[in-house]
Design a protein around this motif. Structure first.
Motif, mmCIF file in Angstrom:
data_model
loop_
_atom_site.group_PDB
_atom_site.id
_atom_site.type_symbol
_atom_site.label_atom_id
_atom_site.label_comp_id
_atom_site.label_asym_id
_atom_site.label_seq_id
_atom_site.Cartn_x
_atom_site.Cartn_y
_atom_site.Cartn_z
ATOM 1 N N ALA A 79 21.093 -32.917 23.337
ATOM 2 C CA ALA A 79 22.032 -33.690 23.870
ATOM 3 C C ALA A 79 23.499 -33.066 23.781
ATOM 4 O O ALA A 79 24.167 -33.186 24.786
ATOM 5 N N LEU A 80 23.690 -32.711 22.368
ATOM 6 C CA LEU A 80 24.964 -32.336 22.120
ATOM 7 C C LEU A 80 25.172 -30.889 22.937
ATOM 8 O O LEU A 80 26.322 -30.835 23.550
ATOM 9 N N TYR B 74 23.806 -30.022 25.878
ATOM 10 C CA TYR B 74 24.255 -30.085 27.123
ATOM 11 C C TYR B 74 25.656 -30.697 27.418
ATOM 12 O O TYR B 74 26.294 -30.379 28.401
ATOM 13 N N HIS B 75 25.877 -31.654 26.669
ATOM 14 C CA HIS B 75 27.218 -32.358 26.668
ATOM 15 C C HIS B 75 28.325 -31.124 26.642
ATOM 16 O O HIS B 75 29.282 -31.115 27.340
ATOM 17 N N LEU C 106 35.354 -33.188 22.299
ATOM 18 C CA LEU C 106 33.966 -33.290 21.539
ATOM 19 C C LEU C 106 34.038 -32.369 20.563
ATOM 20 O O LEU C 106 33.429 -32.761 19.136
ATOM 21 N N SER D 198 26.625 -31.859 12.860
ATOM 22 C CA SER D 198 26.667 -30.988 14.087
ATOM 23 C C SER D 198 27.175 -29.803 14.263
ATOM 24 O O SER D 198 26.769 -28.788 15.022
ATOM 25 N N ARG E 136 26.595 -33.185 30.535
ATOM 26 C CA ARG E 136 25.662 -34.496 30.633
ATOM 27 C C ARG E 136 24.826 -34.407 29.348
ATOM 28 O O ARG E 136 24.776 -33.220 28.651
ATOM 29 N N ASP E 137 23.955 -35.262 29.364
ATOM 30 C CA ASP E 137 23.230 -35.388 28.083
ATOM 31 C C ASP E 137 21.697 -34.842 28.487
ATOM 32 O O ASP E 137 20.843 -34.756 27.681
ATOM 33 N N THR E 138 21.365 -34.284 29.739
ATOM 34 C CA THR E 138 20.396 -33.743 30.202
ATOM 35 C C THR E 138 20.657 -32.578 31.141
ATOM 36 O O THR E 138 22.011 -32.596 31.602
ATOM 37 N N ARG F 136 16.046 -33.934 19.709
ATOM 38 C CA ARG F 136 16.750 -34.504 20.953
ATOM 39 C C ARG F 136 18.289 -34.609 20.728
ATOM 40 O O ARG F 136 19.033 -34.474 21.726
ATOM 41 N N THR F 137 18.795 -34.940 19.613
ATOM 42 C CA THR F 137 20.164 -35.145 19.232
ATOM 43 C C THR F 137 20.888 -33.860 19.490
ATOM 44 O O THR F 137 22.088 -33.809 20.021
#
Length: 580
Positions: free
Chosen positions: A547-548, A550-551, A483, A491, A556-558, A543-544
């Motif tokens: 989510a990054l 969290y991953h 990732l 990012s 996970r995305d949350t 939000r994007t």
């Protein structure tokens, strides 16, 4: 130190009832303690719907005490009721084996295997008694087994038998009426249905005796102990009563003036107790108040015993996170003890105090508990700074303590959702939990986990027992190299901006400012720009970005709130997982 006695605002439902009860008590029994009452059947787990039967009169009684009046809160344990059916899902209970006891008094049924208590009723009473103590509920418990088997009610029983024609005439007004449809939850359902299904209104046994006539008394069999008996004759002068058992065929003749193995049928028993105890206030559940049911019929029968019907509201059901119906005859329904494992008694008291009795409400065992705690903490702050509304101040005062004083509370009540996240991430490692919590506010670090208890323990219990395994937080052991390698330039820049600010912002407030500020800075705005100053796209960018992260941290995305998660993971590990 006792709370200062005072009358709360008229917008508070408890205060209004207290006014009415004091006035009625002075009219009926001047100079005597005010009597309020509850009734609980220990036929199985006593659930959170039943708790409303106790909390409503408790809150009123406590307000009366605050005003300097003497008051008794009676809890009648309906432990001499018949064992109607075997609740499902009770540990230590074989349904086929315990079915043999159906029809016996609850105090004659064995406790579940492994119980420390002598019988079924005592087993379930004990858990409720312990919970009521934690909730600060002061009461006088009355065992109906003890009352009946010791002959306390003998005069009342003989009186009811002498006036059985009058009682029968009252009941007869309702026998031809169609039974009402079942209504939602029946908070005192076991008492309402305590006798075998019979010919009374709403499907209740009113003591109709068939061809031999009406008798408001039902003996327990001298051979099998069950109440499936029929009174075949009774003599008012000698008090000789003959009955036969439809189960085992046993029959005997006894003198009722010296016989203590039986009880009045429910619709007569309840109003008899109102008169005997001088009850001024007792609420009733929705089914008790329907046409032809116990409360309405009891209001007429109580006069036969020289008493008056108590005043009191009809109260609505209590739901559990979307479950609208509870029954104490089924296992698995949440009890006060279950609730007190995950929430402080102040919060549970508040849920009952802030809603009028006729308003239904839900008690959260899911994620909603975090929102409830946020709401409670906001109210706590408003009360402290004087900005809360009068009715909210009253509900808060009733939640945090009683006339005897304040309930024990958490010295440092940190946000419940934060404590839950920390407990989730640290998985029982208290040293790690203390490290994280002490970094929430570096200017006033937590010195010991005890400062955050019992709230921390409640949040940890909630995480461990009510959050599904697939929703638990597991921090990556190694960076997600694939990732990290795939990130575009924007990012990568957002991750660098976060890493560059970690050391300077390493506190809960600082990290909150940082994670929300990174997308703002990337878009050319100041990190402290307010939402009104920002275009709508910034929220999407945030939000994007979240989510990054969290991953990269938990796969996970949350997950838990990012500032809490970052503190929990630790600065060194965060840098490693983010590819620094």
């Amino acid at each position: 130190m006792p709370i200062v006695a005072q009358s709360t605002e008229t917008t508070d439902w408890v205060s209004r009832f207290a006014d009415e009860v004091i006035e009625e008590s002075e009219r009926r029994a001047p100079g005597k303690p005010v009597v309020v009452a509850s009734g609980l059947s220990p036929s199985g787990p006593i659930h959170l719907g039943n708790l409303r039967e106790v909390m409503t009169p408790h809150l009123v009684a406590d307000e009366i005490r605050r005003r300097g009046h003497q008051v008794r809160h009676l809890i009648s344990w309906d432990d001499y009721d018949r064992y109607r059916k075997v609740p499902k899902g009770i540990a230590g209970v074989d349904e086929d084996a315990w079915a043999e006891h159906i029809g016996k008094p609850l105090t004659s049924v064995p406790a579940p295997k492994g119980s420390a208590y002598p019988n079924w009723a005592e087993h379930f009473k004990a858990a409720m008694t312990e919970s009521l103590a934690e909730l600060g509920v002061e009461f006088d418990g009355i065992s109906q087994t003890a009352q009946y088997t010791s002959g306390v009610y003998r005069d009342q029983i003989l009186h009811a038998m002498r006036h059985r024609g009058d009682i029968d005439a009252i009941l007869d007004q309702y026998r031809t009426k169609k039974a009402p449809a079942k209504q939602q939850q029946k908070p005192v359902d076991e008492a309402e249905l305590e006798a075998a299904e019979g010919s009374g209104a709403a499907g209740e046994d009113d003591g109709s005796g068939g061809s031999a006539g009406y008798f408001p008394y039902k003996p327990y069999c001298g051979n099998c102990e069950k109440d499936l008996t029929t009174v075949t004759s009774y003599d008012d002068d000698t008090t000789e009563l003959t009955y036969s058992c439809t189960v085992c065929g046993f029959s005997e003749t006894v003198r009722l003036n010296e016989f203590n193995r039986g009880k009045l049928v429910w619709k007569v028993d309840w109003p008899m107790r109102w008169a005997y105890e001088g009850v001024i206030f007792e609420p009733s559940g929705v089914d008790h108040s329907s046409p032809g049911s116990s409360f309405q019929v009891g209001g007429q029968i109580v006069g036969i015993f020289g008493g008056k019907q108590p005043i009191g509201p009809m109260y609505a059901f209590v739901g559990i996170s979307g479950m609208a119906k509870m029954s104490s005859s089924r296992g698995g329904v949440p009890t006060p003890a279950d609730a007190l494992k995950i929430m402080e008694p102040q919060l549970l008291r508040w849920l009952y105090a802030r809603r009028r009795p006729n308003q239904s409400f839900k008690i959260a065992f899911d994620q909603e508990i975090q929102r409830l705690y946020d709401e409670w903490d906001k109210l706590d702050a408003k009360v402290a700074d004087g900005s809360a509304l009068p009715a909210d101040v009253a509900a808060h005062a009733r939640a945090v303590g009683t006339a005897a004083g304040e309930l024990p509370r958490t010295p440092r009540p940190l946000p419940y959702r934060t404590l839950a996240s920390v407990a989730d991430i640290t998985a029982g490692h208290e040293d790690q939990a203390l490290r994280i919590l002490s970094e929430l506010d570096p200017t006033n670090p937590l010195g010991s986990l005890d400062e955050a208890r019992p709230r921390y323990d409640k949040a940890e219990a909630w995480i461990n027992t009510h959050v599904p395994a697939d929703q638990r937080t597991i921090v990556r052991e190694e960076p997600d190299a694939e990732l990290l390698k795939s990130l575009d330039e924007a990012s990568q820049q957002s991750v660098r901006l976060l890493l560059d600010g970690l050391a300077e912002h390493w506190s809960l407030d600082g990290l909150t400012h940082l994670v929300y500020g990174v997308p703002k800075v990337q878009a050319g705005f100041p990190a402290d720009a307010t939402p009104k100053e920002l275009p709508a796209e910034i929220k999407t960018a945030q939000r994007t970005f979240f989510a990054l992260l969290y991953h990269l941290l938990v796969g996970r995305d949350t997950g838990p709130r990012l500032p809490t998660l970052l503190l929990a993971v630790g600065q060194e590990r965060v840098r490693r997982l983010l590819g620094a």
